[in-house]
Design a protein around this motif. Structure first.
Motif, PDB file in Angstrom:
ATOM      1  N   GLN A  57       0.823  -1.201   0.000  1.00  0.00           N
ATOM      2  CA  GLN A  57       0.000   0.000   0.000  1.00  0.00           C
ATOM      3  C   GLN A  57       0.864   1.262   0.000  1.00  0.00           C
ATOM      4  OE1 GLN A  57      -3.076   0.528  -0.464  1.00  0.00           O
ATOM      5  NE2 GLN A  57      -3.039   2.728  -0.053  1.00  0.00           N
ATOM      6  N   PHE A  58       1.925   1.265   0.811  1.00  0.00           N
ATOM      7  CA  PHE A  58       2.813   2.423   0.864  1.00  0.00           C
ATOM      8  C   PHE A  58       3.463   2.656  -0.497  1.00  0.00           C
ATOM      9  CE2 PHE A  58       7.062   4.206   1.362  1.00  0.00           C
ATOM     10  CZ  PHE A  58       6.807   5.358   2.099  1.00  0.00           C
ATOM     11  N   GLN A  59       3.950   1.600  -1.084  1.00  0.00           N
ATOM     12  CA  GLN A  59       4.691   1.729  -2.335  1.00  0.00           C
ATOM     13  C   GLN A  59       3.795   2.133  -3.500  1.00  0.00           C
ATOM     14  OE1 GLN A  59       5.459   0.166  -5.348  1.00  0.00           O
ATOM     15  NE2 GLN A  59       7.586   0.808  -5.598  1.00  0.00           N
ATOM     16  N   SER A  60       2.471   1.895  -3.360  1.00  0.00           N
ATOM     17  CA  SER A  60       1.564   2.259  -4.440  1.00  0.00           C
ATOM     18  C   SER A  60       1.403   3.773  -4.583  1.00  0.00           C
ATOM     19  CB  SER A  60       0.186   1.625  -4.198  1.00  0.00           C
ATOM     20  OG  SER A  60      -0.428   2.198  -3.058  1.00  0.00           O
ATOM     21  N   SER A  61       1.727   4.511  -3.497  1.00  0.00           N
ATOM     22  CA  SER A  61       1.551   5.972  -3.555  1.00  0.00           C
ATOM     23  C   SER A  61       2.811   6.746  -3.184  1.00  0.00           C
ATOM     24  CB  SER A  61       0.404   6.395  -2.622  1.00  0.00           C
ATOM     25  OG  SER A  61       0.635   5.929  -1.300  1.00  0.00           O
ATOM     26  N   HIS A  62       3.921   6.035  -2.933  1.00  0.00           N
ATOM     27  CA  HIS A  62       5.169   6.690  -2.582  1.00  0.00           C
ATOM     28  C   HIS A  62       6.311   6.069  -3.365  1.00  0.00           C
ATOM     29  CE1 HIS A  62       2.560   7.409   0.921  1.00  0.00           C
ATOM     30  NE2 HIS A  62       3.293   8.493   1.153  1.00  0.00           N
ATOM     31  N   VAL A  63       7.316   6.865  -3.603  1.00  0.00           N
ATOM     32  CA  VAL A  63       8.533   6.362  -4.242  1.00  0.00           C
ATOM     33  C   VAL A  63       9.475   5.873  -3.160  1.00  0.00           C
ATOM     34  CG1 VAL A  63      10.526   6.968  -5.666  1.00  0.00           C
ATOM     35  CG2 VAL A  63       8.269   7.954  -6.160  1.00  0.00           C
ATOM     36  N   TRP A  64       9.953   4.682  -3.312  1.00  0.00           N
ATOM     37  CA  TRP A  64      10.890   4.111  -2.325  1.00  0.00           C
ATOM     38  C   TRP A  64      12.266   4.733  -2.542  1.00  0.00           C
ATOM     39  CZ3 TRP A  64       9.644   1.094   1.709  1.00  0.00           C
ATOM     40  CH2 TRP A  64      10.701   0.587   2.477  1.00  0.00           C
ATOM     41  N   THR A  65      12.768   5.339  -1.481  1.00  0.00           N
ATOM     42  CA  THR A  65      14.081   5.989  -1.572  1.00  0.00           C
ATOM     43  C   THR A  65      15.111   5.178  -0.829  1.00  0.00           C
ATOM     44  OG1 THR A  65      13.583   7.340   0.363  1.00  0.00           O
ATOM     45  CG2 THR A  65      13.047   8.271  -1.802  1.00  0.00           C
ATOM     46  N   ALA A  66      16.366   5.490  -1.093  1.00  0.00           N
ATOM     47  CA  ALA A  66      17.464   4.676  -0.570  1.00  0.00           C
ATOM     48  C   ALA A  66      17.523   4.654   0.942  1.00  0.00           C
ATOM     49  CB  ALA A  66      18.793   5.181  -1.143  1.00  0.00           C
ATOM     50  N   ASP A  67      17.055   5.755   1.598  1.00  0.00           N
ATOM     51  CA  ASP A  67      17.221   5.820   3.049  1.00  0.00           C
ATOM     52  C   ASP A  67      16.082   5.144   3.808  1.00  0.00           C
ATOM     53  OD1 ASP A  67      15.357   7.674   2.206  1.00  0.00           O
ATOM     54  OD2 ASP A  67      15.703   8.959   3.958  1.00  0.00           O
ATOM     55  N   LEU A  68      15.010   4.707   3.109  1.00  0.00           N
ATOM     56  CA  LEU A  68      13.868   4.138   3.817  1.00  0.00           C
ATOM     57  C   LEU A  68      14.220   2.825   4.522  1.00  0.00           C
ATOM     58  CD1 LEU A  68      10.862   4.863   1.424  1.00  0.00           C
ATOM     59  CD2 LEU A  68      11.327   5.875   3.655  1.00  0.00           C
ATOM     60  N   SER A  69      15.063   2.018   3.906  1.00  0.00           N
ATOM     61  CA  SER A  69      15.474   0.770   4.549  1.00  0.00           C
ATOM     62  C   SER A  69      16.179   1.069   5.863  1.00  0.00           C
ATOM     63  CB  SER A  69      16.412  -0.020   3.634  1.00  0.00           C
ATOM     64  OG  SER A  69      15.787  -0.319   2.426  1.00  0.00           O
ATOM     65  N   HIS A  70      17.046   2.104   5.858  1.00  0.00           N
ATOM     66  CA  HIS A  70      17.764   2.468   7.078  1.00  0.00           C
ATOM     67  C   HIS A  70      16.802   2.968   8.145  1.00  0.00           C
ATOM     68  CE1 HIS A  70      21.477   1.951   4.909  1.00  0.00           C
ATOM     69  NE2 HIS A  70      21.081   2.813   3.968  1.00  0.00           N
ATOM     70  N   ARG A  71      15.798   3.717   7.718  1.00  0.00           N
ATOM     71  CA  ARG A  71      14.849   4.265   8.689  1.00  0.00           C
ATOM     72  C   ARG A  71      14.019   3.165   9.353  1.00  0.00           C
ATOM     73  NH1 ARG A  71      12.233   9.674   5.871  1.00  0.00           N
ATOM     74  NH2 ARG A  71      14.197  10.711   5.324  1.00  0.00           N
ATOM     75  N   VAL A  72      13.626   2.176   8.551  1.00  0.00           N
ATOM     76  CA  VAL A  72      12.860   1.068   9.129  1.00  0.00           C
ATOM     77  C   VAL A  72      13.702   0.341  10.168  1.00  0.00           C
ATOM     78  CG1 VAL A  72      11.782  -1.147   8.633  1.00  0.00           C
ATOM     79  CG2 VAL A  72      11.377   0.794   7.125  1.00  0.00           C
ATOM     80  N   LEU A  73      14.962   0.054   9.830  1.00  0.00           N
ATOM     81  CA  LEU A  73      15.837  -0.624  10.781  1.00  0.00           C
ATOM     82  C   LEU A  73      16.075   0.228  12.018  1.00  0.00           C
ATOM     83  CD1 LEU A  73      18.449  -2.359   8.481  1.00  0.00           C
ATOM     84  CD2 LEU A  73      16.810  -3.455   9.983  1.00  0.00           C
ATOM     85  N   ALA A  74      16.189   1.534  11.803  1.00  0.00           N
ATOM     86  CA  ALA A  74      16.389   2.432  12.942  1.00  0.00           C
ATOM     87  C   ALA A  74      15.173   2.398  13.858  1.00  0.00           C
ATOM     88  CB  ALA A  74      16.642   3.856  12.439  1.00  0.00           C
ATOM     89  N   TYR A  75      14.012   2.366  13.264  1.00  0.00           N
ATOM     90  CA  TYR A  75      12.782   2.320  14.068  1.00  0.00           C
ATOM     91  C   TYR A  75      12.760   1.028  14.898  1.00  0.00           C
ATOM     92  CZ  TYR A  75       7.872   2.400  15.361  1.00  0.00           C
ATOM     93  OH  TYR A  75       6.691   2.384  16.073  1.00  0.00           O
TER      94      TYR A  75
END
Length: 1136
Positions: A57-75
Motif C-alpha cells: 500500500q505504501f509503495q503504491s503511492s510513494h517512491v521508495w528511496t534509498a534511506d527508507l530501509s535504514h529508517r525502518v531498521l532504525a525504528y
C-alpha cells in the motif's frame, strides 16, 4: 516445491539487507512514515502478512528511496528489538511458509487484517497492481507470490471464503465477483457446497448479481446437484424479490429472468413454467442469445422441455417455421407436434437434431423421434433423392437401406455424410464402398472428400494408392482422420509411404498417434530429421529410446531434446546420471512438467540423481520412488510439503508394489496424525485420497472433511472392495436409507450407486429411473456389478412390460422381447436379458441394434450363441454374410464355431482385423480365421505383407513354427512392435524371436530400444540367451514380456540381473515365477521392487562403455551424456 514458497518470504529480507541491525537514527519515529511505522510494529508482532500488505500500500503511492530501509531498521532498533538479518529472515520464512502449508491460518490472518490491508490484498488478487515492487535496486515479485499462493492446495479455498465474507463490504461488488470467479475457476467450482451457496449475499447491485449469476452458469457442470439447487434458490430468491409480483397466478419468470437463469432454467418447476406469460416467453425466444442458451440445457427432462415448447407455442410463434425451429436449441430434441408435418419441416428438424447427442440421457426417445421424422422426410421421395438433406438421421438407416443407395446419391451427399459423427463401423464400410464404387484406384481428391468415412476405405486400397497422393493426404486436413484408421489400415498407408523414395519426408509428415506405427527399422533408415519435428507426434518408448540416443549425438542444448514432446520417454538412467549437478537442476523442470510420460524406472533414476546432487531441495514425492527407509526418515517438519507433492502425483505410477505402497501410506497417516480433520487436509491430500485405507475412510475422516473427500473419492477409478464398503457405510450415515434420497442425492452419488444392493436401490429405480439409467450410461467402458446392472435392467424392463410387442416372433408368445429403446437405454445392462429373450428379438430391432449388442462385454457364451442364432435367422447362413455383417457382430462373433468361421468370406484383411480385435478366441477358432484368410485371399504365408500381419493380430498365434519361418523378413521387421503385443505360446514367441535375430542380430548385441521394441517376443529367449544379456538391459524388457517368460527360464536369471529389473518389471514378476527363485534371487527382486540402486553402471568410468567408439561420443556440451547407451552397432547387419 520446497524452494518456491521461500520467494514469498524474501520480500522484507531484501530491503532490510540494505541496512544493518544496529543502525540508529535520532527521532526515528518522527522520520518514518506512519504506514511504515505500522508495518514495523507488525514485524515486531510477527504479523508478516499484514506488514507486506502495508508495504504494498505504501509503495503504491510513494517512491521508495534509498534511506527508507535504514529508517525502518532504525525504528526497529529504537523499539529495542534485537533483530539480526539471519534471524529475521528465518522467522519470516518459517511463518510465511506455514501460511502456505496451513491455509486455514492464512484465512485467520486475512480475517484479522484491517479494511485497508484487506482492500490491498483483494487488489493484488485482481492483478491491477503492478506485478513487481521496486525498492531501490531490489525487486519484489508480487506476480510470483500470487502465482505460488493460488497454486498451493487450500489457499484458493481460504481466499474464496474470505472474499465471500469481507470483499463486498470493502471493494466494488463487480471487483469482488471478478475475484470470486478467478478463485472458483482455479478450483473447478468445487468450493460451491450447498451451505456456501446459501450464504451468498442477497443485497447485491443488479450488475454484480448478473455477473455472479453468469459465473455460476459457467461453473454449472463442475457444481454438485445439491449446490446447483442451492444456487438456483439464491438466484430465484433475488429475482422473485426484484420482480415485485404479488399475485400467485402471475409468474415472476420474465424474459430477462430466464436469460439470467441460463442453464439453471432447467430447475424451474413444471407448474412455474406453465405460468410463464406468453408475452415473456415470446420475448425470450426472440433474444439473439436464446438459441445459445437453449443449446446448453443438456440436463433438461422431456417433461420440462415439452412444457417450454408448449409455452413458446402459446406465444403465437409458428412452431413449424424454420426460424422458430432454429431458435429452439435442445428443446428440438423433444419436439412432438408431428401431425400433418410436411417433409421440408421434418428435414429442418432433423438438421437441428444433430445437437441432441449432447443431451444427458433420453437418447432412446431422440432416436425414436429421428426415425419418425426420417419417415416423414422421405415420404413420396426415395432415399437417393433425400439423402443429403437428412442430417445425422441417416445413422438410423439399416444395412439394406444403405445398400439400396446408388453410388451417385452417396457422392452427391458426401458433404453431409462425411461430417456425421456416430456412424457404426459397418455403415462406414457400406457408404465408403458406394462412394468409391466407380474408382479403380483412389486419388487424393477422392479420399480428401471422405472425412469420417475414410475409415471405411480398405487396407488394400490404401496400399494401391499412388505414393504422391498418400503424401498429399498426410499433409491435408483429412490427415486428422488417419489416426482413426485401424492398425492394419495405417500399415497399408505406411508400407506405401516408406517405399523407395524420399522416406524422410514421409516420416516427417506422419502426425499424432499414427507416428507410433513407424518401425525402428524405418527410423534407422532415415535418421536425418531433428527434434523439432517430433514435438507434435506420439512416440512409443522404443522409438523414443532410439531417437533420443541418436539426436543426443548432435544436439548441444539439453532443452532441445528434453522439450521435444514425447521424446522424453527415451531418456535413460545413464543419460540422467551423466548430467552435471547444475545441468540436472536447471533442466529438471522438463521432467517435472511431463511426469506422465516417464516410466517408473525413469522416475526412480531421477529420484536417485536428485538425492545425490541436492537432497535438501528434492521434490518430496520423489522419496516414494526410493527404498522405503528413505521415506521413513522424513522429518515431521517436511510432512505437509511431502503430502502436497505426493498428492499432485499418481502414486500408482510411482510405487507399483503393494507392500511398498502400504509403507508409503503409513507415512502419510503418520504425517496426518492419523486423522483427517477438515477440508483443508483433503485439499492437501489430492490424489492420495484414492489410496487411503478403508479404516481411514471409515473412522479417520471427520464429518467436516467428508463432503470434500467424497467429491475426490468419486473420481477414483480403482477403489478396493474394502474401500468401497467403507464409503458405502459413510454414505448411509450421511444420507440415510435410499428410500429417503432426493433426486439431488442420487445425482451426486453418481458411480457410487454401484455400492448398494439391488434391494437398496429398488426405491431409487422406482422414483428416479431416468437418473439411474443416465448414471449407468456414463459407466461405458467399465463393468459395473451384476446386481447394479440387474436393477437398471428391471427399471427399464418394468416400462417395457407396460408396452409389450403386439406381434411377437414365432415361438416367443409370453416373452417380452427387447425393443430398440430398451437396448439403447440398457447399454451394459443388456447382459441381464435371458438367452431366450435375445432369440426373440424382432428382425428390425436386431438389425438396428446388432452393433450395440456386440459391444456388451458381460454377455455369457450362452447369450452370444442365441444372438448368433438370431443373426443366422436374419442374414441366412454365414457363407452368405458380407464383410459389414461380420464387422457389425463384435463379440457375437465369438459364438461362431470353427465350421461356421470357415464358411465366412475372409478374403479382406479388414474383415479379419475386426475379428482379431476380440481376445477370447480359442486356439481352434483362431486357426480357422487364419486358414480362412489364407484360403479366401489366395495369399500364401510367404506372400503376406506387413499390413496383413498386423490385421491378423491374435490369429498369428495360431501359426505353426514352419509357417512363421516363411514370413518375409522385409515385412516382419516393420511390424515387430505390433507382433510384440501378442500373448502367444512360448513356442510361437521363440520362433518370432528367431526371426528377430535375423533383423537385429544375436541377443547379446541387442540395445535397450531393440529389447523394448520386441515386447513379448523377448519372452522367447532361451535360458542361455537370457543369462548372457547385460544386466543394464533388464529394465528395458516390457512388463508383458517378463510375465510371459516361462517360470523355469526366468529362474535362470542371475541375482544381479534380477536386481537390475527396475521397479516396473520387478512388480510384473508373477507369483509362479517367484516360487522358483532362490533366497538370494528373492532378495534381489525385493531390491528392484523397492527402487534400490543398481550401482554397476554408476561405478563404471565413461570409457567403460564397450560398444561406443571415440567418434560416437557426445560432442562437448551435448547434454554431458558420455555414458549414454550406444547406437545400434548391429544396424549394419539389418536385412534389406
Amino acid at each position: 516445491m520446497s524452494q518456491e514458497p521461500r520467494r514469498c518470504s524474501l520480500w522484507l529480507f531484501l530491503f532490510l539487507s540494505l541496512g544493518v541491525a544496529s543502525y540508529s537514527v535520532p527521532d526515528s519515529r518522527q522520520d518514518l512514515h506512519p504506514l511504515l511505522q505500522k508495518m514495523a510494529e507488525e514485524i515486531i508482532d510477527g504479523s508478516y502478512l499484514n506488514a507486506l500488505l502495508d508495504l504494498i500500500q505504501f509503495q503504491s503511492s510513494h517512491v521508495w528511496t534509498a534511506d527508507l530501509s535504514h529508517r525502518v531498521l532504525a525504528y526497529l532498533n529504537s523499539r529495542h528489538v534485537a533483530f539480526t538479518i539471519p534471524s529475521l529472515k528465518a522467522a519470516m520464512e518459517n511463518l510465511l511458509e506455514q501460511r502456505l502449508y496451513q491455509p486455514q491460518k492464512l484465512l485467520e490472518d486475512l480475517r484479522g487484517t484491517d479494511a485497508q490491508q484487506f482492500h490491498t490484498a483483494m487488489k493484488c488478487l485482481l492483478e491491477d497492481k503492478k506485478d513487481h515492487l521496486e525498492l531501490d535496486n531490489i525487486v519484489i515479485d508480487l506476480g510470483e507470490i500470487r502465482k505460488q499462493a493460488l497454486q498451493s492446495p487450500g489457499v484458493n479455498r481460504s481466499l474464496f471464503l474470505v472474499t465471500l465474507e469481507r470483499c463486498f463490504q470493502v471493494l466494488n461488488p463487480l471487483e469482488c465477483v471478478e475475484i470470486l470467479g478467478m478463485v472458483l475457476r482455479g478450483s473447478s467450482g468445487c468450493f460451491l457446497h450447498p451451505d456456501i451457496a446459501e450464504s451468498l449475499p442477497h443485497d447485491l447491485r443488479e450488475d454484480a448479481f448478473k455477473n455472479l449469476s453468469a459465473l455460476f452458469k459457467d461453473l454449472y457442470d463442475q457444481t454438485s446437484a445439491h449446490a446447483q439447487r442451492a444456487v438456483y434458490c439464491w438466484m430465484t430468491g433475488i429475482l422473485k424479490t426484484s420482480s415485485n409480483v404479488t399475485d400467485d397466478s402471475v409468474s415472476w419468470v420474465s424474459a430477462e429472468n430466464l436469460w439470467i437463469l441460463g442453464r439453471y432454467m432447467v430447475h424451474l418447476p413444471f407448474e412455474e413454467i406453465m405460468r410463464i406469460s406468453p408475452i415473456e416467453i415470446g420475448l425470450f425466444i426472440s433474444y439473439d442469445n436464446a438459441t445459445k442458451q437453449l443449446d446448453t440445457v443438456y440436463d433438461i427432462t422431456p417433461e420440462l422441455a415439452q412444457a417450454f415448447l408448449e409455452r413458446i407455442s402459446s406465444s403465437n410463434f409458428d412452431m413449424r417455421n424454420t426460424s422458430t425451429i432454429h431458435r429452439l436449441g435442445l428443446l428440438v430434441c423433444f419436439y412432438d407436434d408431428l401431425e400433418l408435418l410436411d417433409a421440408a419441416v421434418a428435414q429442418v428438424l432433423l438438421h437441428q437434431m444433430i445437437k441432441c447427442s449432447r443431451l444427458r440421457g433420453f437418447q432412446a426417445g431422440v432416436q425414436k423421434l429421428k426415425a419418425e421424422l426420417l419417415e416423414i422426410a422421405t415420404e413420396n421421395q426415395t432415399l437417393n433423392e433425400t439423402l443429403g438433406s437428412l442430417s445425422d438421421a441417416v445413422m438410423g438407416l439399416t444395412h439394406s437401406q444403405l445398400e439400396s443407395l446408388s453410388p451417385e446419391a452417396v457422392q452427391g451427399a458426401i458433404s453431409t455424410l462425411n461430417q456425421v459423427s456416430g456412424w457404426t463401423r459397418s455403415q462406414v464400410i457400406i457408404l465408403s464402398a458406394k462412394y468409391l464404387a466407380h474408382q479403380k484406384v483412389l486419388s487424393f481428391y477422392n479420399v480428401s472428400q471422405m472425412g469420417v468415412l475414410l475409415t471405411g476405405v480398405g487396407t488394400q486400397a490404401f496400399h494401391a494408392m499412388d505414393r504422391r497422393d498418400l503424401m498429399q493426404l498426410l499433409r491435408s486436413a483429412t490427415s486428422l482422420h488417419v489416426s482413426d484408421l485401424s492398425p492394419a489400415q495405417q500399415h497399408g498407408v505406411l508400407s506405401k509411404v516408406m517405399e523407395a523414395g524420399d522416406t524422410v519426408s514421409g516420416i516427417v509428415e506422419i502426425q499424432g498417434a499414427f507416428f507410433k506405427e513407424v518401425s525402428l527399422f524405418d527410423l534407422w533408415r532415415e535418421p536425418g530429421f531433428n527434434s523439432t519435428v517430433l514435438k507434435a507426434k506420439e512416440i512409443r518408448r522404443s522409438q523414443a529410446l532410439f531417437l533420443f540416443e541418436l539426436l543426443s549425438e548432435t544436439t548441444r542444448r539439453p532443452e532441445e531434446l528434453l522439450s521435444a514432446g514425447q521424446l522424453l520417454k527415451g531418456v535413460t538412467c545413464p543419460h540422467i546420471d551423466a548430467m552435471s549437478a547444475d545441468s540436472f537442476l536447471a533442466h529438471f523442470q522438463y521432467f517435472e512438467n511431463n511426469f506422465s510420460l516417464l516410466s517408473p524406472y525413469q522416475v526412480n533414476c531421477l529420484a536417485w540423481k536428485y538425492w545425490e546432487v541436492s537432497r535438501s531441495s528434492m521434490p518430496p514425492f520423489l522419496l516414494a520412488a526410493l527404498p522405503a527407509r528413505y521415506l521413513a526418515s522424513l522429518p515431521a517438519s517436511q510432512c505437509v510439503p511431502f503430502l502436497i507433492s505426493l498428492g499432485k502425483s499418481q502414486l500408482d505410477s510411482l510405487v507399483l508394489d503393494s507392500h511398498k505402497k502400504n509403507s508409503v501410506l503409513k507415512k502419510v497417516q503418520q504425517c496426518l496424525s492419523y486423522v483427517i480433520a477438515d477440508e483443508y487436509t483433503v485439499d492437501i491430500l489430492g490424489n492420495l485420497l484414492c489410496h487411503l485405507p478403508a479404516a481411514v475412510i471409515r473412522h479417520e475422516l471427520s464429518p467436516r472433511a467428508w463432503a470434500t473427500a467424497l467429491r475426490g473419492l468419486r473420481d477414483c477409478l480403482d477403489l478396493s472392495s474394502q474401500q468401497k464398503a467403507a464409503v458405502r457405510l459413510r454414505l448411509l450415515e450421511q444420507h440415510g436409507l435410499p428410500q429417503n434420497w432426493t433426486a439431488e442425492t442420487v445425482k451426486d452419488l453418481g458411480s457410487f450407486l454401484v455400492l448398494f444392493s439391488g434391494d437398496e436401490l429398488s426405491s431409487v429405480a422406482t422414483k428416479f429411473p431416468d437418473i439411474l439409467q443416465q448414471t449407468a450410461s456414463k459407466m461405458a467402458g467399465t463393468l459395473p456389478p451384476k446386481e447394479f446392472l440387474q436393477t437398471v435392467f428391471e427399471s427399464v424392463r418394468n416400462i417395457s412390460v407396460e408396452n409389450p410387442s403386439s406381434d411377437p416372433s414365432p415361438g416367443c408368445h409370453g416373452i417380452v422381447a427387447p425393443s430398440s429403446d430398451d437396448i439403447i437405454k440398457l447399454a451394459e445392462a443388456n447382459a441381464c436379458w435371458a438367452p431366450e429373450d435375445l432369440l426373440c428379438l424382432e428382425e428390425d430391432t436386431f438389425l438396428r441394434s446388432v452393433e450395440l449388442l456386440g459391444a456388451v462385454r458381460s454377455f455369457s457364451l450362452a447369450q452370444l450363441r442365441k444372438l448368433k442364432e438370431k443373426a443366422v435367422q436374419v442374414w441366412d447362413r454365414p457363407s452368405h454374410w458380407r464383410d459389414y455383417h461380420i464387422v457389425s457382430l463384435g463379440r457375437i462373433a465369438l459364438a461362431l464355431n470353427e465350421s461356421e468361421l470357415e464358411q465366412l468370406d475372409l478374403s479382406s484383411i479388414d474383415t479379419v482385423a475386426s475379428l482379431s480385435q476380440q481376445t477370447e478366441w480359442t486356439p481352434g477358432q483362431a486357426k480357422s480365421i487364419l486358414q480362412g484368410f489364407l484360403e479366401d485371399s489366395g495369399y500364401r504365408v510367404q506372400d503376406l505383407k506387413s499390413f496383413h500381419l498386423v490385421g491378423l493380430g491374435t490369429a498369428l498365434c495360431a501359426m505353426n513354427i514352419t509357417e512363421i519361418s516363411l514370413i518375409k523378413i522385409l515385412e516382419f521387421r516393420v511390424v515387430v512392435a505390433r507382433i510384440g503385443t501378442l500373448l502367444c505360446s512360448t513356442q510361437i514367441l521363440a520362433e518370432f524371436k528367431r526371426k528377430a535375430e535375423v533383423v537385429f542380430g544375436e541377443p547379446t548385441k541387442w540395445s535397450s530400444f531393440v529389447l523394448q521394441e520386441l515386447g513379448t517376443i523377448a519372452a522367447g529367449l532361451t535360458k542361455e540367451e537370457l543369462q548372457m544379456l547385460d544386466k543394464d538391459l533388464m529394465p528395458y524388457f516390457q512388463p508383458s514380456a517378463i510375465k510371459c517368460l516361462p517360470d523355469e527360464i526366468f529362474k535362470e536369471l542371475s541375482a544381479e540381473q534380477i536386481a537390475s529389473l527396475g521397479p516396473e518389471n520387478a512388480a510384473a514378476v508373477t507369483p509362479a515365477q517367484r516360487r522358483q527363485l532362490s533366497m538370494l534371487q528373492l532378495q534381489s527382486l525385493q531390491r528392484a521392487v523397492d527402487g534400490a540402486k543398481a550401482r554397476s553402471w554408476l561405478d563404471a568410468p565413461p570409457s567403460a562403455s564397450p560398444a561406443r567408439t571415440p567418434s560416437s561420443l557426445s560432442p562437448p556440451g551435448a547434454l554431458g551424456l558420455g555414458l549414454g547407451y550406444p547406437l545400434l552397432v548391429l544396424m549394419p547387419k539389418l536385412v534389406w
